[in-house]
Design a protein around this motif. Structure first.
Motif, mmCIF file in Angstrom:
data_model
loop_
_atom_site.group_PDB
_atom_site.id
_atom_site.type_symbol
_atom_site.label_atom_id
_atom_site.label_comp_id
_atom_site.label_asym_id
_atom_site.label_seq_id
_atom_site.Cartn_x
_atom_site.Cartn_y
_atom_site.Cartn_z
ATOM 1 N N ALA A 253 0.824 -1.085 0.028
ATOM 2 C CA ALA A 253 0.003 -0.005 0.022
ATOM 3 C C ALA A 253 0.969 1.434 -0.101
ATOM 4 O O ALA A 253 0.476 2.323 -0.683
ATOM 5 C CB ALA A 253 -0.897 -0.081 1.200
ATOM 6 N N ALA A 254 2.156 1.269 0.826
ATOM 7 C CA ALA A 254 2.798 2.327 0.910
ATOM 8 C C ALA A 254 3.227 2.561 -0.342
ATOM 9 O O ALA A 254 3.759 3.862 -1.032
ATOM 10 C CB ALA A 254 3.823 2.173 1.879
ATOM 11 N N ALA A 255 3.867 1.733 -1.102
ATOM 12 C CA ALA A 255 4.603 1.761 -2.612
ATOM 13 C C ALA A 255 3.365 2.323 -3.432
ATOM 14 O O ALA A 255 3.925 3.168 -4.335
ATOM 15 C CB ALA A 255 4.936 0.327 -3.063
ATOM 16 N N ARG A 256 2.158 1.776 -3.384
ATOM 17 C CA ARG A 256 1.338 2.414 -4.341
ATOM 18 C C ARG A 256 0.769 3.921 -4.002
ATOM 19 O O ARG A 256 0.618 4.552 -5.056
ATOM 20 C CB ARG A 256 -0.054 1.375 -4.138
ATOM 21 C CG ARG A 256 -1.224 1.713 -5.209
ATOM 22 C CD ARG A 256 -2.298 0.951 -4.991
ATOM 23 N NE ARG A 256 -2.068 -0.322 -5.690
ATOM 24 C CZ ARG A 256 -2.817 -1.667 -5.630
ATOM 25 N NH1 ARG A 256 -3.898 -1.622 -5.129
ATOM 26 N NH2 ARG A 256 -2.054 -2.605 -6.256
ATOM 27 N N LEU A 257 0.875 4.048 -2.851
ATOM 28 C CA LEU A 257 0.631 5.626 -2.417
ATOM 29 C C LEU A 257 1.699 6.489 -2.609
ATOM 30 O O LEU A 257 1.532 7.642 -2.476
ATOM 31 C CB LEU A 257 0.057 5.482 -1.054
ATOM 32 C CG LEU A 257 -1.430 4.867 -0.675
ATOM 33 C CD1 LEU A 257 -1.805 4.640 0.778
ATOM 34 C CD2 LEU A 257 -2.298 5.535 -1.647
ATOM 35 N N GLY A 258 2.866 5.946 -2.589
ATOM 36 C CA GLY A 258 4.107 6.762 -2.809
ATOM 37 C C GLY A 258 4.510 7.410 -1.463
ATOM 38 O O GLY A 258 5.146 8.667 -1.269
ATOM 39 N N VAL A 259 4.366 6.647 -0.407
ATOM 40 C CA VAL A 259 4.578 7.303 0.965
ATOM 41 C C VAL A 259 5.414 6.379 1.774
ATOM 42 O O VAL A 259 5.394 5.003 1.274
ATOM 43 C CB VAL A 259 3.448 7.743 1.751
ATOM 44 C CG1 VAL A 259 2.791 8.767 1.131
ATOM 45 C CG2 VAL A 259 2.463 6.447 2.037
ATOM 46 N N THR B 24 5.675 3.464 7.576
ATOM 47 C CA THR B 24 5.366 4.394 8.842
ATOM 48 C C THR B 24 4.045 5.292 8.820
ATOM 49 O O THR B 24 3.113 5.336 9.560
ATOM 50 C CB THR B 24 6.556 5.159 9.217
ATOM 51 O OG1 THR B 24 7.693 4.195 9.647
ATOM 52 C CG2 THR B 24 6.066 5.949 10.730
ATOM 53 N N ALA B 25 4.255 5.952 7.625
ATOM 54 C CA ALA B 25 3.139 7.077 7.220
ATOM 55 C C ALA B 25 1.645 6.231 7.272
ATOM 56 O O ALA B 25 0.690 6.625 7.765
ATOM 57 C CB ALA B 25 3.369 7.825 6.196
ATOM 58 N N VAL B 26 1.922 5.001 6.475
ATOM 59 C CA VAL B 26 0.428 4.408 6.267
ATOM 60 C C VAL B 26 0.259 3.872 7.787
ATOM 61 O O VAL B 26 -1.412 3.818 7.925
ATOM 62 C CB VAL B 26 0.813 3.287 5.223
ATOM 63 C CG1 VAL B 26 -0.324 2.206 5.274
ATOM 64 C CG2 VAL B 26 0.982 3.879 3.824
ATOM 65 N N SER B 27 1.040 3.206 8.255
ATOM 66 C CA SER B 27 0.555 2.639 9.663
ATOM 67 C C SER B 27 -0.323 3.627 10.662
ATOM 68 O O SER B 27 -1.019 3.637 11.233
ATOM 69 C CB SER B 27 1.863 2.133 10.295
ATOM 70 O OG SER B 27 1.408 1.615 11.501
ATOM 71 N N HIS B 28 0.645 4.940 10.442
ATOM 72 C CA HIS B 28 -0.110 5.997 11.445
ATOM 73 C C HIS B 28 -1.401 6.513 11.145
ATOM 74 O O HIS B 28 -2.146 6.894 11.986
ATOM 75 C CB HIS B 28 0.867 7.088 11.432
ATOM 76 C CG HIS B 28 2.213 6.963 12.218
ATOM 77 N ND1 HIS B 28 3.382 7.761 12.235
ATOM 78 C CD2 HIS B 28 2.523 5.930 13.028
ATOM 79 C CE1 HIS B 28 4.424 7.251 13.182
ATOM 80 N NE2 HIS B 28 3.669 6.204 13.589
#
Length: 299
Positions: free
Chosen positions: A28-34, A37-41
Motif C-alpha cells: 500500500a505504501a508503494a502504491r501511495l508513494g509514501v 510508517t506513514a501508512v501505519s500512522h
C-alpha cells in the motif's frame, strides 16, 4: 465536522482502502508513494477516530476485522464515486489527466493497445496508462484496475464491454523444417502425434485446450509437447525456432506465414474467436481520461 477533521478522515480512509486491497502495508505504501510508517500512522489514527479496530496485523499478512470488512464493503464504492466526480470536475477546466490502469494479455498489448497508444498518448500528455500483462482472468475491481482487455466471450455480464478489435481467427503453425521432418497435420487429431507448444492459463492452472470445429461441432483437443508458456510472446519465438507446433492468434503469426517462415495447417478446422473487448464495471462512471481512451480504442 471541521475542515481539518474532514480532510484527515478522507485521508485515513484512502490509506485504509489501499491497505485493504493490497493486504499489505508495504504494498500500500508503494502504491501511495509514501513510507510504511506513514501508512501505519494513518490507519491507527482512523481506528482511533472510529473507536474500532479495522485491521489485524501479524508478521506474515494483514487481514480485516469485521468492522474493516463492513467499512470496505459499504464505504469504498461511495468513496470511489466521489473521487471520480472530483476528477470529472477538475477536467471541466483542464485537459483530462490521470492514470488509467489496464490488465490485458500480452497478445492484446502487442496486437491492439500499443498500436493505438502510439497515437493516443502524444495527443494527451496529461494521461498516463499503466499496462499489466496477465493471461489469466483478473478481478479488476479487487485488484483496483480501471479496465481489462479480454476476448468478448470472456467478459463478465456485469461489465460494460467495448469492442476494440475485430473477431480473431487462430492459426496452427510450424516451420517448414519441422513439418518436413514430422509431416503436415491433416485433421486436428493428427496433432496428438506432434510436439505441440502449450499455454498454461495462470488463473485455472491447467493447459489451454486447442479448440477446433469438426463437422459443425466444437472439439477441445488436449495436446502434448515439450514446451509450456504462460503467454503468447514466448510461444511465437519457440515456433519460429522450430521447436514444435503452435496454436496462436493469426494476427501474431500472419507476417511469418506470408514470409514463408511458418506454414499454416488445419485452416478449415480453425474457428473464429470473438474479438478483443475493453471492459469496466457497469456501476463505475468513466473519468474524462478514460472516456477519451475508450473513444480512441473503440472500433
Amino acid at each position: 465536522m471541521d475542515p481539518k477533521t474532514l480532510r484527515d478522515a478522507f485521508s485515513g480512509l484512502s490509506v485504509f482502502f489501499a491497505v485493504a486491497h493490497a493486504r499489505s502495508f508495504t504494498k500500500a505504501a508503494a502504491r501511495l508513494g509514501v513510507s510504511q510508517t506513514a501508512v501505519s500512522h494513518a490507519v491507527r489514527a482512523l481506528e482511533a477516530r472510529l473507536g474500532v479496530s479495522l485491521l489485524s496485523r501479524n508478521s506474515r499478512n494483514v487481514t480485516m476485522t469485521e468492522a474493516g470488512e463492513q467499512l470496505l464493503a459499504n464505504v469504498a464504492p461511495q468513496f470511489e464515486a466521489i473521487d471520480t466526480q472530483l476528477q470529472a470536475l477538475t477536467e471541466l477546466s483542464n485537459s483530462p489527466t490521470g492514470t488509467i490502469r489496464i490488465t490485458a494479455s500480452d497478445h492484446a498489448v502487442r496486437a491492439v493497445l500499443m498500436t493505438k497508444l502510439k497515437l493516443f498518448l502524444p495527443a494527451h500528455p496529461g494521461i498516463k496508462v499503466e499496462l499489466s500483462t496477465n493471461s489469466g482472468f483478473v478481478d479488476i475491481v479487487a485488484e483496483r484496475f480501471d479496465a481489462g482487455v479480454r476476448l468478448g466471450e470472456a467478459v463478465a455480464q456485469d461489465m460494460i464491454a467495448v469492442r476494440i478489435a475485430a473477431d480473431a481467427p487462430y492459426a496452427v503453425v510450424a516451420t517448414p523444417a519441422y513439418l518436413q521432418h514430422h509431416g503436415m497435420a491433416q485433421t486436428p487429431s493428427d496433432l496428438l502425434q506432434h510436439n505441440c507448444i502449450n499455454l498454461r492459463l495462470p488463473t485455472r492452472g491447467n493447459l489451454w485446450a486447442w479448440e477446433f470445429a469438426v463437422d459443425g461441432r466444437e472439439v477441445n483437443l488436449r495436446v502434448d509437447g515439450q514446451l509450456v508458456f504462460n503467454n503468447t510472446s514466448e510461444a511465437v519465438e519457440a515456433v519460429l525456432a522450430g521447436l514444435g507446433v503452435a496454436y496462436l492468434p493469426a494476427e501474431l503469426v500472419g507476417q511469418y506465414v506470408q514470409s514463408g517462415q511458418l506454414l499454416q495447417m488445419l485452416e478449415d478446422f480453425s474457428p473464429v474467436w470473438p474479438g478483443l473487448h475493453l471492459y469496466y464495471p457497469s456501476r463505475r462512471q468513466p473519468s474524462g481520461a478514460m472516456a477519451l481512451l475508450i473513444a480512441a480504442l473503440r472500433v
